[in-house]
Design an enzyme around this catalytic site. Sequence first.
Site, PDB file in Angstrom:
ATOM      1  N   HIS A 348      42.655  32.082  57.769  1.00  0.00           N
ATOM      2  CA  HIS A 348      41.592  32.839  57.074  1.00  0.00           C
ATOM      3  C   HIS A 348      40.221  32.675  57.699  1.00  0.00           C
ATOM      4  O   HIS A 348      39.242  33.157  57.129  1.00  0.00           O
ATOM      5  CB  HIS A 348      41.485  32.403  55.614  1.00  0.00           C
ATOM      6  CG  HIS A 348      42.650  32.781  54.779  1.00  0.00           C
ATOM      7  ND1 HIS A 348      42.701  33.947  54.050  1.00  0.00           N
ATOM      8  CD2 HIS A 348      43.820  32.145  54.564  1.00  0.00           C
ATOM      9  CE1 HIS A 348      43.860  34.002  53.412  1.00  0.00           C
ATOM     10  NE2 HIS A 348      44.560  32.925  53.708  1.00  0.00           N
ATOM     11  N   LYS A 534      29.199  37.431  46.992  1.00  0.00           N
ATOM     12  CA  LYS A 534      30.124  36.623  47.796  1.00  0.00           C
ATOM     13  C   LYS A 534      29.547  35.234  47.863  1.00  0.00           C
ATOM     14  O   LYS A 534      28.400  35.021  47.470  1.00  0.00           O
ATOM     15  CB  LYS A 534      30.288  37.217  49.192  1.00  0.00           C
ATOM     16  CG  LYS A 534      28.947  37.568  49.860  1.00  0.00           C
ATOM     17  CD  LYS A 534      29.134  38.296  51.170  1.00  0.00           C
ATOM     18  CE  LYS A 534      29.438  39.765  51.040  1.00  0.00           C
ATOM     19  NZ  LYS A 534      30.819  40.144  51.276  1.00  0.00           N
ATOM     20  N   ARG A 535      30.318  34.277  48.361  1.00  0.00           N
ATOM     21  CA  ARG A 535      29.773  32.932  48.494  1.00  0.00           C
ATOM     22  C   ARG A 535      28.532  32.951  49.372  1.00  0.00           C
ATOM     23  O   ARG A 535      28.397  33.805  50.250  1.00  0.00           O
ATOM     24  CB  ARG A 535      30.834  32.002  49.097  1.00  0.00           C
ATOM     25  CG  ARG A 535      31.874  31.573  48.101  1.00  0.00           C
ATOM     26  CD  ARG A 535      31.289  30.819  46.940  1.00  0.00           C
ATOM     27  NE  ARG A 535      30.938  29.466  47.320  1.00  0.00           N
ATOM     28  CZ  ARG A 535      31.647  28.387  47.020  1.00  0.00           C
ATOM     29  NH1 ARG A 535      32.737  28.492  46.287  1.00  0.00           N
ATOM     30  NH2 ARG A 535      31.250  27.202  47.409  1.00  0.00           N
ATOM     31  N   LYS A 540      27.187  34.913  56.298  1.00  0.00           N
ATOM     32  CA  LYS A 540      27.264  36.146  55.497  1.00  0.00           C
ATOM     33  C   LYS A 540      25.899  36.832  55.384  1.00  0.00           C
ATOM     34  O   LYS A 540      25.789  37.960  54.936  1.00  0.00           O
ATOM     35  CB  LYS A 540      27.831  35.836  54.111  1.00  0.00           C
ATOM     36  CG  LYS A 540      29.282  35.339  54.145  1.00  0.00           C
ATOM     37  CD  LYS A 540      29.807  35.020  52.747  1.00  0.00           C
ATOM     38  CE  LYS A 540      31.129  34.294  52.744  1.00  0.00           C
ATOM     39  NZ  LYS A 540      32.297  35.193  52.845  1.00  0.00           N
ATOM     40  N   THR A 642      36.898  40.894  51.081  1.00  0.00           N
ATOM     41  CA  THR A 642      37.671  41.671  50.109  1.00  0.00           C
ATOM     42  C   THR A 642      36.762  42.341  49.081  1.00  0.00           C
ATOM     43  O   THR A 642      37.152  43.341  48.482  1.00  0.00           O
ATOM     44  CB  THR A 642      38.725  40.801  49.400  1.00  0.00           C
ATOM     45  OG1 THR A 642      38.146  39.527  49.091  1.00  0.00           O
ATOM     46  CG2 THR A 642      39.957  40.608  50.251  1.00  0.00           C
ATOM     47  N   LYS A 646      36.863  46.136  47.094  1.00  0.00           N
ATOM     48  CA  LYS A 646      36.682  46.367  45.649  1.00  0.00           C
ATOM     49  C   LYS A 646      35.532  47.336  45.412  1.00  0.00           C
ATOM     50  O   LYS A 646      35.604  48.223  44.562  1.00  0.00           O
ATOM     51  CB  LYS A 646      36.390  45.034  44.947  1.00  0.00           C
ATOM     52  CG  LYS A 646      37.592  44.093  44.962  1.00  0.00           C
ATOM     53  CD  LYS A 646      37.212  42.645  44.677  1.00  0.00           C
ATOM     54  CE  LYS A 646      38.330  41.727  45.149  1.00  0.00           C
ATOM     55  NZ  LYS A 646      37.968  40.310  45.166  1.00  0.00           N
TER      56      LYS A 646
HETATM   57  O1  NBX Z   1      39.284  34.387  52.892  1.00  0.00           O
HETATM   58  C1  NBX Z   1      37.972  33.918  53.084  1.00  0.00           C
HETATM   59  C2  NBX Z   1      37.353  34.603  54.292  1.00  0.00           C
HETATM   60  O2  NBX Z   1      36.059  34.109  54.521  1.00  0.00           O
HETATM   61  C3  NBX Z   1      37.291  36.085  53.997  1.00  0.00           C
HETATM   62  O3  NBX Z   1      36.794  36.798  55.094  1.00  0.00           O
HETATM   63  C4  NBX Z   1      38.677  36.602  53.645  1.00  0.00           C
HETATM   64  O4  NBX Z   1      38.624  37.909  53.183  1.00  0.00           O
HETATM   65  C5  NBX Z   1      39.297  35.752  52.541  1.00  0.00           C
HETATM   66  C6  NBX Z   1      40.730  36.137  52.248  1.00  0.00           C
HETATM   67  O5  NBX Z   1      41.474  36.198  53.412  1.00  0.00           O
HETATM   68  N1  NBX Z   1      38.010  32.481  53.207  1.00  0.00           N
HETATM   69  C7  NBX Z   1      37.844  31.719  52.145  1.00  0.00           C
HETATM   70  O6  NBX Z   1      37.631  32.194  51.030  1.00  0.00           O
HETATM   71  N2  NBX Z   1      37.945  30.377  52.340  1.00  0.00           N
HETATM   72  C8  NBX Z   1      37.847  29.459  51.379  1.00  0.00           C
HETATM   73  O7  NBX Z   1      37.604  29.743  50.218  1.00  0.00           O
HETATM   74  C9  NBX Z   1      38.029  28.029  51.749  1.00  0.00           C
HETATM   75  C10 NBX Z   1      38.255  27.124  50.745  1.00  0.00           C
HETATM   76  C11 NBX Z   1      38.424  25.792  51.068  1.00  0.00           C
HETATM   77  C12 NBX Z   1      38.335  25.377  52.382  1.00  0.00           C
HETATM   78  C13 NBX Z   1      38.107  26.291  53.379  1.00  0.00           C
HETATM   79  C14 NBX Z   1      37.957  27.618  53.056  1.00  0.00           C
HETATM   80  N3  NBX Z   1      38.493  24.073  52.690  1.00  0.00           N
END
Ligand code: NBX
Length: 801
Positions: A348, A534-535, A540, A642, A646
């Site tokens: 991811h 988003k986060r 970002k 994502t 939406k």
């Molecule tokens: O996953 C996200 C990506 O940043 C997005 O671009 C993508 O659309 C989405 C789904 O594929 N990654 C993400 O949300 N990562 C985490 O939340 C995360 C949580 C814990 C960690 C590392 C990453 N240790």
Amino acid sequence: MSLTVTQFKKDFKKRLHEKYAIEVEDASNVEWYGALGSLVKAYYSKSLRKTHKQYIEEETKQAYYFSIEFLPGKMLKSNLLNLGILDVVRDGLKSMSIELEDVMEAEPDMALGNGGLGRLASCFMDSAASCALPVHGNGIRYDYGLFKQRFVDGYQVELPDSWLQGGNPWEVRRENKAVEVRMGGTIALVPDNSGNLIPRYYNAKVLRAIPYDTHMVGYENGVVNNLRLWSVEIPVTEEGNYLTLEERQEVENITAVLYPDDSNYDGRQLRLKQEYFFVSAGLQSIVNYYLRSGQAIEELPEKVAVHINDTHPAMCVPELMRILLDEAHLSWEKAWNITVKVMSYTNHTLMAEALEKWPTQMVEEIVPRIYQIIQEIDRRFVADVSEQVGCDIANRTRIIQNDHVHMAHLAIIGSHSTNGVAKIHSDLLKNVVLHDFYLLYPERFNNKTNGIAERRWLQLSNEELSGVLDETIGKTWRKDPGALKLLEAYRKDKKVLKKIAQAKQHNKKNLAAFIKQEYDIEVSSDAIFDVQIKRLHAYKRQLLNLLHIVKLYLDLKENPDRHEQARVFIFGAKAAPSYDYAKTIIKCINEVAAMVNHDPDIKGKLKIAFLPNYNVSLAEKIIPAADVSEQISLASKEASGTSNMKLMLNGAVTLATLDGANIEIKDAVGEENIVIFGLTTEEVYQYYRNNNYNAREIYENDPTIHRVLNAFIDGTIPNISREGQEIFDSLVKYNDEYFTLRDFNDYVKGQETIAAAYQDTERWGEMCLMNIANAGRFSADQTVERYAEDIWHIEAVATEE
Ligand code: NBX
């Protein structure tokens, strides 16, 4: 299912009597919710048993999605919708003077995830059940989910999310399916009677893993799958397993709280324990279930697929090996063959700081047997690859390097499939980040562009637009999101465009009322609602958005009578508690908001609403009301995204860089229905190669940028003397890691294009329509079907509905 209003009312009253000994009119919304939740669970329990029985009788191959995060949000309305009883229940409640919306208020968000990754897992659960695919989730039942965010003096403050306090009607504790997980201690390999080497554990801690099952109801198809979340307990009594108070606490901590980091890997022991805990518990329960069917362990890949969602569950590889070697007594070769066939992995992120690497010493200490197995996998891998391809590549791709275990390497080597989450992301994996692995295993690499559960993100959260769609193109889109394409025929139909615009207005008014009531910010629904949700992360580029807002503000201050399209900038974002820079950006957005929102010179043309505690439920309120979708990460950084999907589904126009799935959105809607700006991935890489990015030069030579950045350090924006300097330095002194200044002018132009298009009502209406009409290809239904066919090799079961 079929249900009449009369029957529902009878059932509901009975539940309230049984559960709380209370009459409808005397109950609180918490009691209404508790009763309704348990009633809905009873309504689908027959389908649950039927689905389960069907899988057993037909010996269906089943897939298990291992994820350290699931982010379902609220479940009540989604379950009602999927059971086909939403209207009946709403009417039944109304006739008892209860609003369904009030009952829903009592449900806490189930927020066992950070952001995209966890939400994707939940969208997949919804879609898999709705496509009658035998897919179950496996994860952790955290006592505390993602922290709740408040703002105090503009700063983020984190509060615990005690989501289980009021009880959880959706889960079922499965006492009799508990398993034991071993951690710590030391290992000796001793021969048994037949000469097999069997590991003997000394001083290992034995933990009890208790599963809690939450059911995933398919959309009007009678299929109910399972999301199994594990909670840790201390075994009742076992000799030699006596624990001190501190040790008990240490054990209980394992499933106490979700790590709130969404991008940086946090190398703490507890995290490694969490990972092994749910991996081991999950795999043991799957193997137990499989063996109960009487099938031979050698045939496991015919009936079981295990998916590793990012590297957090990568210990699935050595754990399945452990089970096959130590418990089923298979040879290494047989065990390895089975493991690779069973496992598949999704990456991811391309961000180096997110890649998990565990110190070997820590792995050895916490999971000694797993460490032995990893060493052996590594040893054999290095021997094979060195011999066949060469030592250099073996050294770059091996699992253990510099006394660290590289989890992505483990996942790739130990599985038959590695996929990225958008085309460009998968290409970068193959060609850049994981190129060596691609050379070794070209056939393992593939793309699965993310998708979203369109039921939740349209039918459930945007009833107004759903109604317009029903009237215009009929109802097939509700089951088949591809049918949204039928809307394209109406792109020039003024009546339809007007109806879509009216639905948007309705949603904007609702959101405006919510913002006024909760945060006392007055926003006009005639303004553009420009949304970035988003986060909070530097890549970002919420900061790019903020710099533009400051520019608009300064322009208006200089010329208050300037004709400017009114805009409301809506933000929703949590920062990881340890991510100081992200918190600095939050503070700055809040201070700019305070300054702008109360400035009479601005005459309401500019408003900023940073809504605290962004979560799934808040997303469901914001997204239907959005006009503009901000997807402005630096090209090559966002794996997919994502929220972009939406927002387009709800008719927002995307303002985007060519990053992640934005590229596929552009291809879907056509260039004239999206606004693209900024550097391309190739251009970004060129800067890296030539090492010639110079942010200070931009600052010094561009008067607009100069003026905007100075506002952060010259007192123009109040209360940010420290934070403003930090932002300024990050851009000018430390050379602007994410090329914000380089993309600034192009972004401003993009915003001007948006404003001009918005003023041309028909043109804008057509753009919105084209986005809705072409969102079907981003349905998670399609995405899981691709996973099912290409990776898991599973098939949908027959359904009666
Ligand atoms: O996953 C996200 C990506 O940043 C997005 O671009 C993508 O659309 C989405 C789904 O594929 N990654 C993400 O949300 N990562 C985490 O939340 C995360 C949580 C814990 C960690 C590392 C990453 N240790």
